[in-house]
Scaffold this active site. Structure first.
Site, PDB file in Angstrom:
ATOM      1  N   GLU A   9      72.223 -97.102  20.863  1.00 48.42           N
ATOM      2  CA  GLU A   9      71.030 -97.531  20.122  1.00 48.42           C
ATOM      3  C   GLU A   9      70.014 -98.194  21.051  1.00 48.42           C
ATOM      4  OE1 GLU A   9      70.505 -96.617  17.221  1.00 48.42           O
ATOM      5  OE2 GLU A   9      72.477 -96.186  16.400  1.00 48.42           O
ATOM      6  N   ASN A  48      66.340 -96.701  22.066  1.00 56.57           N
ATOM      7  CA  ASN A  48      65.101 -97.466  21.835  1.00 56.57           C
ATOM      8  C   ASN A  48      64.238 -97.497  23.094  1.00 56.57           C
ATOM      9  OD1 ASN A  48      65.471 -98.110  19.185  1.00 56.57           O
ATOM     10  ND2 ASN A  48      66.196-100.200  19.546  1.00 56.57           N
ATOM     11  N   ARG A  70      63.359 -90.928  12.396  1.00 53.95           N
ATOM     12  CA  ARG A  70      64.119 -92.092  12.843  1.00 53.95           C
ATOM     13  C   ARG A  70      64.450 -92.944  11.634  1.00 53.95           C
ATOM     14  NH1 ARG A  70      66.792 -91.772  16.867  1.00 53.95           N
ATOM     15  NH2 ARG A  70      66.786 -94.006  17.139  1.00 53.95           N
TER      16      ARG A  70
END
Lengths: 124, 148
Positions: free
Chosen positions: B48, B52, B106
């Protein structure tokens, strides 16, 4: 990432194998988009049994396909959820909107039943 | 050095490096003999943070992502650092379901997953300078590193 697509009546089954992250998500989306050009497909079953990893990119792909199926008033189900993926799905809230089934055959049966109810409702 | 056991990895912010980054951190953490569930949590949280950095910090360009990890007793600390655009509103970015890029499918669940899968998540960000995410997880199951 391997994607196997099967069509059974009005149902598209996608069997995903490998790791579903942001890098692989586009491939799944493209494969779904291509198959779903056939507007006769009213049901989508995602078989996650072959996944060894999934992060929030997978959540995005699943919810994106769910919206697509809703737009055509179709149905969606998920089946064969591996342990490595269960926690991410749980946190995402997906179980509140998309039904989970143990096996593909059960998902096929249950969505077929749902489709029949919907058809009857429309006829009335 | 702050810790006797550490590693550092520098990668370009390309999406095909996501799997590599999480596997390297998981392999490093395996010295603490974590359970399969713990390994899975670590891989997911790292994925994650790295994603990002790729999508948000560097957007359409390729920049550098530096991943440093430390082991102390039974605690794993992972720092994921970028030199990208930074986050204007940290509180908003951490809200479940918030995404600045809804058009990309997303889910906005990245920080929520990091928080659920790790014991501690800290985010330091300066707009225009970059972001550092610090993830901490205690490996509860088994052995500790030798203390000497």
């Amino acid at each position: 990432m391997e994607i196997e697509k099967l069509i059974c009546d009005d149902c598209l089954i996608m069997r995903l194998r490998g790791e579903l992250d942001h890098h692989q998500a586009e491939q799944v989306r493209a494969a779904a988009d291509e198959a779903l050009q056939d507007k006769g497909l009213q049901r989508l079953i995602l078989n996650l049994g072959g996944l060894s990893f999934m992060d929030s990119a997978g959540i995005g792909v699943i919810l994106g396909r769910y919206k697509q199926m809703q737009q055509r008033q179709g149905q969606m189900a998920i089946c064969e959820i591996p342990r490595a993926v269960a926690k991410v799905l749980e946190i995402s809230g997906i179980p509140r909107v998309i039904p989970f089934y143990k096996s593909e055959i059960e998902a096929l049966r249950q969505t077929a039943r749902g489709a029949a109810v919907k058809r009857r409702a429309r006829q009335r | 050095m702050k810790s006797q056991s550490y590693m550092k990895l520098e990668i370009p912010s390309r999406s095909d490096n996501e799997a590599f980054a999480r596997v390297v951190v998981a392999a490093f953490a395996s010295r603490l003999d974590p359970t399969l569930d713990e390994i899975s949590d670590i891989k997911t949280a790292v994925s994650e943070a790295v994603t990002n950095a790729i999508i948000h910090a560097y957007e359409d360009r390729v920049g550098l992502i530096t991943i440093t990890a430390y082991l102390e007793q039974n605690k794993l600390t992972v720092e994921i650092k970028d030199e990208g655009i930074g986050i204007e509103d940290l509180e908003m970015a951490r809200q479940p379901l918030y995404t600045s890029k809804p058009e990309l499918d997303r889910s906005g669940m990245g920080f929520t997953i990091m928080e659920n899968f790790m014991d501690e998540v800290k985010v330091y960000s300066a707009p225009g300078k970059g972001t550092t995410v610090v993830l901490v997880k205690e490996i509860r199951s088994k052995k500790e590193l030798p203390s000497s």
